[in-house]
Design an enzyme around this catalytic site. Structure first.
Site, short mmCIF file in Angstrom:
data_model
loop_
_atom_site.label_atom_id
_atom_site.label_comp_id
_atom_site.label_asym_id
_atom_site.label_seq_id
_atom_site.Cartn_x
_atom_site.Cartn_y
_atom_site.Cartn_z
N SER A 260 29.53 35.99 33.48
CA SER A 260 30.49 36.25 32.41
C SER A 260 31.74 35.42 32.60
O SER A 260 31.99 34.86 33.67
CB SER A 260 30.86 37.74 32.38
OG SER A 260 31.69 38.01 33.49
N LYS A 261 32.51 35.38 31.53
CA LYS A 261 33.80 34.69 31.56
C LYS A 261 34.66 35.24 32.69
O LYS A 261 35.35 34.51 33.38
CB LYS A 261 34.47 34.97 30.20
CG LYS A 261 35.43 33.93 29.76
CD LYS A 261 35.91 34.23 28.36
CE LYS A 261 36.92 35.34 28.38
NZ LYS A 261 37.68 35.51 27.15
N ARG A 262 34.58 36.55 32.87
CA ARG A 262 35.37 37.21 33.93
C ARG A 262 34.96 36.72 35.32
O ARG A 262 35.79 36.62 36.20
CB ARG A 262 35.20 38.74 33.87
CG ARG A 262 35.64 39.34 32.58
CD ARG A 262 37.17 39.58 32.51
NE ARG A 262 37.57 39.77 31.13
CZ ARG A 262 38.29 38.90 30.41
NH1 ARG A 262 38.70 37.76 30.95
NH2 ARG A 262 38.60 39.13 29.16
#
Ligand code: GLU
Length: 511
Positions: A260-262
């Protein structure tokens, strides 16, 4: 293949493009080009609440940067347009109505409030066979009631009527036979109250109208597949349906779950293709492009996440990928993302790329670091000298700054620890000679001669050549790095080298 291969990438313009999305583009593109087919970009923007301005342009720019140019798209046009679903709104109505007439869909008049109450009342409420009779729709109401509601123009949605007991099956090109029990699926909305289709209806209608032969998409869409298969069966016939392939996920470096982006923020690496700034929140997300990846390397590393050609080969040009790509060699299992490996791909591609082609890509990074480049040919030469040490384009700044200006923050401590008057004498003599030779046109200033001259000057002095060379390197570049010292002297020239020695001598003390 019987008919011309036509594939599509069908993103919703909701933000920057995750590398998983670019890999979906790539596999579609490679498959199409391998079969002399067409690659279509279709923008699935029917959910106006999720629409983000700028996202479509970002997608086009990403494809352009990667060299994965669509044959048809909102920007390129084509015979099957428009390629934005919001501009095709009128097309979907008839298909929704046809489904109602044939008993595969129904009107649902429930208000948002009624649905909310139902959700509160029943945990994990699903609008499906189990509850549809408790709701306000054209199955639970009489024909007359329905006619009245329609007459009064009461807002409605159209829902698919999922059959009671049916196994929905299809053959996925990667997973083989996939089967779903239809009773686990809810009656998805097909047409919304504003007359816009949902993704489920639009994707099927457009794949049909655009004559899509193969639909490759991320594994996260697999749960939607039964709805799509049923719609194909009801509207067009399963024999017309594209062949599906659900591509494996790109996983977190630890291997548990989708990258994910996170994760990128947490671990300090890009997850988006290019920088993205959310126009609403102003939140910025870094991209591979701005981190200094070459598009060839980016494409290459994405291809290797989930595919190989059956050998140990890892470096492929786009053309080689087109020639060799086969969907049979796409793995079922997800591919773990490894940023160090991604940088390795880029380093390999930096080595492969001509210095002349790298120069315009490196120059902006030098500009940003206030390093002035006076001569293009010199820049090209410097790139050739240091590229081996560069993984990312910004590495050229630290690796080559000393070619353009005297180093700042010289590591004199490393020289000082072994400094003595013999070395002081040697370097004083060396700088004097360089000053002198700089004036002499006949003095051969090539690497080999400079090295011989240095060794000659060191002969008969009680100092180790290795120590002299290390001290010399630090004087020239500021630290213990860089290409061969005499290559550097040759590039920066004798006068400059003499000056750098002098600067350093003034910083060192012999006591
Ligand atoms: N609109 C979907 C997306 O945002 C497309 C999924 C598909 O390819 O069917 O990715």
């Amino acid at each position: 293949m019987d008919s011309k291969v036509r594939v599509r990438f069908a993103p919703s313009p909701t933000g920057g493009l995750h590398i998983g999305g670019v890999r979906t583009v790539l596999f579609n593109y490679l498959f199409a080009k391998h079969h002399q087919g067409d690659f279509i970009l279709r923008i699935e923007d029917t959910d106006q609440s999720r629409f983000v301005p700028g996202a479509e342009q970002y997608i086009l720019d990403t494809l352009n940067w990667c060299g994965l140019t669509p044959n048809e798209s909102p920007a390129h046009g084509g015979a099957y347009g428009p390629y934005r679903q919001s501009e095709r709104k009128a097309i979907y109505q008839d298909y929704a109505k046809k489904l109602i007439q044939e008993g595969h869909a129904y009107y649902a008049f429930d208000t948002a409030q009624a649905l909310e109450e139902k959700r509160k009342e029943i945990p994990n409420f699903q609008y499906s066979r189990a509850h549809r009779m408790e709701m306000k729709n054209s199955i639970s109401l009489s024909e007359k009631e329905v006619a009245e509601l329609l007459d009064q123009q009461i807002p409605y949605v159209i829902r698919i009527k999922i059959p009671d007991a049916e196994q929905v099956q299809f053959v996925d090109m990667i997973r083989g036979e996939v089967s779903f029990d239809a009773s686990t699926v809810d009656d998805k909305v097909l047409l919304k109250a504003d007359g816009m289709p949902t993704y489920h209806l639009a994707v099927v209608v457009d794949d049909y109208l655009m004559k899509i032969t193969h639909a490759f998409r991320g594994e996260e869409w697999l749960p939607s597949a039964p709805v799509h298969i049923l719609l194909w069966k009801y509207l067009f016939g399963l024999d017309k349906m594209p062949q599906w392939a659900h591509l494996p996920l790109i996983l977190k470096p630890e291997g548990n779950g989708k990258l994910s982006k996170r994760d990128g923020e947490r671990l300090g690496f890009p997850v988006f293709a290019m920088d993205w700034q959310d126009p609403k929140t102003q939140e910025k997300t870094i991209g591979f492009r701005e981190r200094g990846f070459l598009p060839e390397a980016f494409v290459n590393l994405l291809a290797m996440m989930g595919w190989n050609n059956g050998t140990e080969q890892e470096i492929f040009t786009l053309d080689a990928l087109i020639t060799q790509f086969s969907i049979d060699r796409v793995h079922k299992a997800g591919a773990k993302f490894d940023y160090e490996k991604a940088k390795w791909f880029n380093q390999q591609w930096i080595q492969k790329t001509d210095n002349e082609l790298l120069a315009p890509l490196v120059k902006p990074y030098l500009d940003a670091a206030n390093i002035e480049v006076h001569e293009w040919a010199y820049l090209v030469k410097v790139i050739g000298a240091v590229k081996e040490r560069c993984h990312l384009l910004p590495d050229f700044v630290s690796q080559s700054a000393f070619y353009f200006k005297a180093p700042e923050g010289i590591d004199t401590a490393s020289i000082q620890s072994k400094w003595n008057s013999d070395k002081q004498d040697f370097f004083t003599a060396l700088s004097n000679e360089y000053e002198k030779f700089a004036q002499v046109a006949e003095f051969p200033k090539d690497t080999l001669n400079l090295e011989n001259h240095f060794k000659q000057l060191a002969t008969d002095r009680p100092i180790k050549l290795g120590e002299l060379l290390l001290a010399f390197r630090i004087m020239l570049v500021g630290g213990k790095f860089g290409p061969g010292v005499f290559d550097i002297v040759e590039a920066i020239e004798l006068k400059d080298a003499a000056q750098r020695i002098r600067t350093c001598l003034s910083l060192l003390s012999t006591n």
